[in-house]
Design an enzyme around this catalytic site. Structure first.
Site, PDB file in Angstrom:
ATOM      1  CB  CYS A 184       9.669   9.074   1.762  1.00  0.00           C
ATOM      2  SG  CYS A 184       8.080   8.636   0.820  1.00  0.00           S
TER       3      CYS A 184
HETATM    4  N1  LIG Z   1       1.590   5.184  -2.896  1.00  0.00           N
HETATM    5  C1  LIG Z   1       2.859   5.124  -2.283  1.00  0.00           C
HETATM    6  C2  LIG Z   1       3.788   6.038  -2.768  1.00  0.00           C
HETATM    7  C3  LIG Z   1       5.047   5.608  -2.164  1.00  0.00           C
HETATM    8  C4  LIG Z   1       6.400   6.424  -2.840  1.00  0.00           C
HETATM    9  O1  LIG Z   1       6.074   6.659  -3.848  1.00  0.00           O
HETATM   10  N2  LIG Z   1       7.326   6.533  -2.267  1.00  0.00           N
HETATM   11  C5  LIG Z   1       8.707   7.034  -2.848  1.00  0.00           C
HETATM   12  C6  LIG Z   1       9.425   7.879  -2.175  1.00  0.00           C
HETATM   13  S1  LIG Z   1       8.661   9.486  -1.703  1.00  0.00           S
HETATM   14  C7  LIG Z   1       9.558   5.976  -3.428  1.00  0.00           C
HETATM   15  O2  LIG Z   1       9.793   5.366  -2.640  1.00  0.00           O
HETATM   16  N3  LIG Z   1      10.106   6.044  -4.624  1.00  0.00           N
HETATM   17  C8  LIG Z   1      10.979   5.176  -5.216  1.00  0.00           C
HETATM   18  C9  LIG Z   1      10.814   4.752  -6.508  1.00  0.00           C
HETATM   19  O3  LIG Z   1       9.826   5.107  -6.928  1.00  0.00           O
HETATM   20  O4  LIG Z   1      11.463   4.208  -7.042  1.00  0.00           O
HETATM   21  C10 LIG Z   1       2.402   5.434  -0.753  1.00  0.00           C
HETATM   22  O5  LIG Z   1       1.757   6.333  -0.525  1.00  0.00           O
HETATM   23  O6  LIG Z   1       2.965   4.483   0.040  1.00  0.00           O
END
Ligand SMILES: N[C@@H](CCC(=O)N[C@@H](CS)C(=O)NCC(=O)O)C(=O)O
Length: 361
Positions: A97
């Site tokens: 990520c």
């Molecule tokens: N705004 C958050 C975004 C984090 C994010 O979207 N992480 C993704 C991985 S790249 C995630 O865990 N997605 C899982 C999901 O949406 O189910 C940050 O910058 O910390």
């Protein structure tokens, strides 16, 4: 040779004739059970299922992808609920990520490895969301040392069983109060930048990725880089109509053209020092050729062939500053995207190339 951008836009606009595709409506609200208790249970289960499974994530009616704001937004600060104490906080991340990797890079740059332990999830995100390393064994992934959580969603639901956001990484956890301090990477890196400075050796305390004189410039660059590049690759890849995809991919490459100009003859994006603007851009650019070009269809140009200044900046950060290279795991990165998004890559085949993932300097 790079295609002049104007030529590219006129070419693309000729093809912007496709009608927005109507999205498959998820059957929310329909229920076959007459019994009220069953109804509630079914709806609750379905809701969590939708939150955890990336394939059930909806795009907007016009086919565009909009990222939801993070929910936990507390700060580690002296005199606050979350005081800066060594060993008190735990960080859950994925090497795949880009948002989580921002926090890993900053943690290393600031020498916070002994202050904040890390758990790394498996890159294979399935219907339950991110699995921990014992549920899905993958080299480099680790089990949850605090609660034996099976998935990242367990941590969110432990804190708030009614939590209705996405179960994302990074998660900054407080072991003292068993709470999520923050799940927004842009804020976690700001905390790491200063919160523990009193307890750090001088050489680490003096590392400042958000220096006062450059803040206005950093904020300005962060804003459009976030929208069109960091999030732009996702907008391109998750778009569910031709038009939403083209809008995102064109804006992305316009920004890359601008960044290419900004990085001519420079090692850092802003001023003559490393700032968070470099960290935030790096995590997207290092994934660009190995993943975004193919998987997210960001293929107007590659970084290696189309953007010499960005390419040099990328390689200098990667090869010269250990915090960048040591937090970059191409196996996790490639496996995650190509394996997890079966709506984009149904057979889960992870491509062999590009070889190499990143060129030497
Ligand atoms: N705004 C958050 C975004 C984090 C994010 O979207 N992480 C993704 C991985 S790249 C995630 O865990 N997605 C899982 C999901 O949406 O189910 C940050 O910058 O910390």
């Amino acid at each position: 040779m790079r295609i002049p951008f104007l030529r590219l836009v006129s070419h693309i606009s000729l093809r912007l004739s496709s009608k927005p595709v109507s999205l498959p409506q998820l059957a929310l609200g329909t229920c076959r059970y007459s019994n009220q208790r069953n109804f509630t249970v079914t709806m609750a289960a379905r809701k969590v299922d939708e939150q955890a499974d990336i394939h059930k994530m909806k795009t907007e009616p016009d086919g565009s992808f909009k990222r939801k704001p993070s929910v936990f937004r507390n700060f580690i600060e002296k005199g606050g609920t979350f005081a800066p104490e060594k060993g008190r906080y735990h960080l859950y991340v994925s090497y795949a990520c880009p948002w989580a990797t921002r926090t890993l890079i900053t943690r290393k740059l600031k020498g916070l490895e002994d202050f904040i332990d890390v758990t790394v999830v498996s890159p294979r995100m399935g219907s339950e969301g991110w699995p921990l390393g014992d549920v899905d064994e993958f080299p480099g992934a680790t089990p949850d040392p605090l609660f034996g959580a099976k998935h990242i969603k367990d941590l969110y639901l432990r804190v708030n069983p009614d939590y209705d956001g996405r179960f994302t990484v990074p998660v900054l956890w407080d072991k003292k109060t068993n709470a999520i301090v923050n799940n927004e990477s842009s804020e976690i890196i700001r905390m790491f930048n200063t919160a523990f400075d009193d307890q750090l050796p001088a050489d680490k305390a003096s590392v400042d990725i958000y220096p006062e004189p450059l803040r206005a410039q950093i904020d300005e660059v962060n804003e459009w880089v976030y929208d069109t590049v960091n999030n732009g690759v996702y907008k391109s890849g998750f778009a569910s109509t031709q038009q939403a995809y083209e809008t995102a991919v064109v804006a992305l490459f316009e920004s890359l053209d601008k960044l290419e100009e900004m990085l001519q003859g420079k090692d850092y994006l802003i001023g003559d020092r490393l700032t968070e603007a470099d960290i935030r851009l790096f995590v997207t650019i290092v994934r660009f050729d190995p993943v975004y070009v193919g998987h997210f269809k960001c293929n107007i140009r590659t970084i290696r062939d189309g953007y010499p200044a960005i390419h040099l900046w990328l390689r200098k950060l990667y090869w010269n500053i250990p915090a960048f290279k040591e937090t970059c795991n191409f196996d996790h990165i490639k496996t995650h995207y190509y394996w997890s998004h079966t709506h984009i890559n149904p057979k889960r085949i992870v491509p062999v190339g590009p070889i190499p993932n990143i060129f030497p300097l």
